[in-house]
Design an enzyme around this catalytic site. Structure first.
Site, PDB file in Angstrom:
ATOM      1  N   CYS A 134      72.062  33.459  40.323  1.00  0.00           N
ATOM      2  CA  CYS A 134      71.644  32.804  41.566  1.00  0.00           C
ATOM      3  C   CYS A 134      70.356  33.430  42.081  1.00  0.00           C
ATOM      4  O   CYS A 134      70.386  34.502  42.710  1.00  0.00           O
ATOM      5  CB  CYS A 134      72.751  32.902  42.620  1.00  0.00           C
ATOM      6  N   CYS A 137      70.275  33.738  45.874  1.00  0.00           N
ATOM      7  CA  CYS A 137      71.083  34.842  46.399  1.00  0.00           C
ATOM      8  C   CYS A 137      70.429  36.197  46.161  1.00  0.00           C
ATOM      9  O   CYS A 137      70.445  37.072  47.024  1.00  0.00           O
ATOM     10  CB  CYS A 137      72.467  34.846  45.749  1.00  0.00           C
ATOM     11  N   ASP A 138      69.883  36.392  44.965  1.00  0.00           N
ATOM     12  CA  ASP A 138      69.507  37.739  44.532  1.00  0.00           C
ATOM     13  C   ASP A 138      68.016  37.957  44.305  1.00  0.00           C
ATOM     14  O   ASP A 138      67.598  39.076  44.008  1.00  0.00           O
ATOM     15  CB  ASP A 138      70.247  38.072  43.222  1.00  0.00           C
TER      16      ASP A 138
END
Length: 308
Positions: A134, A137-138
């Site tokens: 992701c 997300c990261d």
């Protein structure tokens, strides 16, 4: 005993649904599965969930949700539902092993799993330690780092483009000699100086001590191998929804995602859905939580209609 509401899944979708349903005095039971918490349990720092300006550990966020759900009367059962009988929409039957549960309504929030490379134990070792699925997300954790994206479709190209906001270099690793992405997306990738495409390459090993340091690449034509130093590797070859036990029971699309009517209603009036098992596009903790809220409200409205 016939329950009012059973919730399948204990990620942000299932637990948010439980919070709302419990506060509505529906006495929900959440089947957590054998790996409770969903993908957030494999996520270290979560920096994009509202309300936590300094970020929060994924497992801590899930535990907070559990505490909030049980505070209002949710019951948690650490079992998988592996068989269902929805032939009578007003009397739904579900089995966890040999134990059968009857209920008036169900919220399915079983999530999805990112497709891995199937390399064995190395993937588990590095998951969340440089190996992820992701970029949204990261990506911010890889500021001024070198990263790779595996894939050749629109999703992979979107991930690569997004990562150029943070990373100093992005390798797009594709097993073929041409991308499957749309032409406009390809043009954007080709024009970005931070992206280098590695054609006809597959990742065949992950290397490093405690965190990912490099990957082994194998040429899909010559079978020659080489090592590529990376700080992060992002999988973008798709997700698989956890819905196999529902095949032939409710309407699924060609990829196995649950089809919805509106936001959370399925092909059965007493069965609702929330999170990544129906949302193939966004797949974020906050969107899953939002759908969990909507599913609980829809289930509550349905149960009220039975009393009329």
């Amino acid at each position: 005993m016939t329950h009012q509401l059973l919730i399948l899944g204990s990620g942000p979708a299932g637990l948010t649904a439980a919070i709302y349903a419990a506060r509505a005095e529906l006495a929900p039971i959440v089947f957590e599965g054998t790996h409770p918490g969903g993908q957030l349990m494999e996520t270290s720092d979560v920096e994009n969930f509202p309300g936590f300006p300094d970020g929060i550990l994924g497992p801590v966020l899930i535990q907070n949700m559990k505490n909030q759900a049980t505070k209002f009367g949710t019951q948690l059962i650490q079992k998988n539902i592996d068989k269902v009988d929805f032939s009578d929409p007003k009397n739904l039957k579900l089995w966890a092993g040999d134990e059968m549960y009857e209920t008036q309504s169900v919220i399915i929030a079983t999530g999805s799993k990112a497709r891995w490379l199937n390399l064995g134990k190395g993937e588990e070792k590095f998951w969340g330690k440089g190996y992820t699925a992701c970029a949204t997300c990261d990506g911010a954790f890889f500021r001024n780092k070198v990263v790779g994206v595996v894939g050749g479709g629109d999703s992979a190209c979107e991930e690569a483009m997004f990562l150029t906001k943070f990373a100093s270099k992005v390798y797009l690793i594709h097993r073929r000699d041409e991308l499957r992405a749309s032409k406009p997306m390809q043009k954007r990738v080709f024009a970005n100086e931070k992206i280098e495409i590695l054609w006809n390459k597959g990742v065949t090993d992950l290397k490093g001590d405690n965190v990912l340091a490099s990957v082994e690449l194998t040429d899909t034509q010559t079978k020659d191998t080489s090592d590529l130093e990376l700080n992060g590797l992002f999988m973008a070859i798709g997700h698989d929804p956890n819905t196999k036990f529902l095949d032939g029971v409710i309407a699924l699309d060609e990829k196995g995602y649950i089809q919805v009517e509106g936001n959370t209603k399925t092909s059965l009036p007493s069965v609702f859905v929330a999170g990544d098992c129906q949302d193939w596009h966004y797949q974020q903790a906050i969107t899953a939580a939002g759908l969990g809220c909507m599913a609980a409200l829809d289930a509550e409205h349905y149960l009220e209609s039975l009393k009329v």
